[in-house]
Design an enzyme around this catalytic site. Sequence first.
Site, PDB file in Angstrom:
ATOM      1  N   ASP A   1       0.851  -1.192   0.000  1.00 30.01           N
ATOM      2  CA  ASP A   1       0.000   0.000   0.000  1.00 30.01           C
ATOM      3  C   ASP A   1       0.887   1.242   0.000  1.00 30.01           C
ATOM      4  O   ASP A   1       1.854   1.309   0.772  1.00 30.01           O
ATOM      5  CB  ASP A   1      -0.903  -0.013   1.235  1.00 30.01           C
ATOM      6  CG  ASP A   1      -2.005   1.023   1.151  1.00 30.01           C
ATOM      7  OD1 ASP A   1      -3.019   0.754   0.510  1.00 30.01           O
ATOM      8  OD2 ASP A   1      -1.843   2.114   1.728  1.00 30.01           O
TER       9      ASP A   1
ATOM     10  N   ASP B   1      -4.625   2.245  -4.713  1.00 33.26           N
ATOM     11  CA  ASP B   1      -3.163   2.236  -4.615  1.00 33.26           C
ATOM     12  C   ASP B   1      -2.673   0.946  -3.966  1.00 33.26           C
ATOM     13  O   ASP B   1      -1.520   0.861  -3.548  1.00 33.26           O
ATOM     14  CB  ASP B   1      -2.685   3.431  -3.795  1.00 33.26           C
ATOM     15  CG  ASP B   1      -3.194   3.382  -2.351  1.00 33.26           C
ATOM     16  OD1 ASP B   1      -4.405   3.172  -2.173  1.00 33.26           O
ATOM     17  OD2 ASP B   1      -2.393   3.565  -1.418  1.00 33.26           O
TER      18      ASP B   1
END
Length: 458
Positions: free
Chosen positions: A141, A184
């Site tokens: 992440d 993301d």
Amino acid sequence: MTILNNGLVTTDKELNIISADDGYHEYVCEDGASTIFANIHPDDQHLLYEMVEGLESESALTLCFRICNKSKDYNWFRAECIRATDGNICIMFHDIESAGNENKALETDYLTGLMNKKAITDFAKKAIARKTDVVNLCIIDIDNFKHINDTYGHSYGDKILKEVSSIISEVLGKDGKAGRIGGDELMMIIENVEEKTELRVYLKAIRERVEASHIDQNGIPLVTVSMGVGTFPMYVDNYEDLFNLADRMLYRAKNRGKNRYVIYNPDIHGKLVNGELDENVVALSEATAQDKTKLVLESIDGLFGNMNEAVPKLLLKIAATFNLDEAYIFYKDINKSFYGCKRVAETGSNAERNVKKLAESTSSLAYIAEPGFENRFNSNGILVIDSPKAMLEKTVEAQKFFSEHEIRHAILYKMQDVPFEGFIALYNTRELSRKFPQSDITDLTYLSKMIEIAMKSR
């Protein structure tokens, strides 16, 4: 300007067609339309808008979308998009399906070039189904990605996402697969790597390369990633539990200050019961009291030798060996320790067993910011507090913290060589706890310095 298979179309920034050659008109369904959107699949049209926005900062981009042909069928095309000097846009199309590459296009994430969610998930499930290989599943992440988008715009955010994806691909090479599973969030699969030391080579390289990719004028990284890893079949026997385990480790990485990776270890993070992580108590065979000198010597090999011991694991050993009630490491943010452990509340008649049982915990060291407090540390970075009421009389916040948490003795170590500095806090809270002898202070200074060096090198 847009090029199709054997045709060419020129558009402005609003994607209105300026000119097109015969190849385009002969292929598309709506050959007389004034905008390119008339022949783009409705679900893919947003990609064109994002492409236009992206070309404001990039000279060229590549994406995939579907175009409607004369038979009213949608076929996949790869488009190479170029920003022309006159402000128009050039997109060069390559008919993927006619070239026999349809499956590859359908498996590719349009923005990052990695596998899409379905493809990487299927790959992971197939690897697990073979039941012959070790499968490491890592969830990655980008830290503070929403802030990046909100501050610099979504085009810049897309640029960062592509850069991070490129770094992951380069580090992995042919040793693994990576895909985008949403926003993301990325997923990485590395097979046949059982040793954590080998696995850390990939994770460390990704973390350090991302960290070094964007540095501000003060030397602070602007882009970092957090990673969580689970391993099959050592700890779980199916995809869902493996993914959830990696996700829990990602949460821990985020919760401990970000810009780090956490590989699941039952001795540190708790046992798995029916696929669920029991995080209440961590019972450690390694966290038993041992000879203090032996711990110091073994820690040298553990941290810097082939063992590559995790810092949290050493902290647990320190807490057990020196009979500490609480131990914390602070890095970057003194308001929340990124790792800590606390003695389990005494239960039953055998209180001695609690030396071997430590629960993960977090704490604050905000009191250390009180004016003048840091001046108390000696030249070795050590502050010993064995009479809090008397020693902290002039520092109100520190005295309040020690009183509220019933801390009777403490050793604080100030790390000066790690990025952003940091601290190690070691507390005793029991009535029967005694002052730290000088030999313990010396050993704990050595061990704290080792942790500092290890954190800097990792």
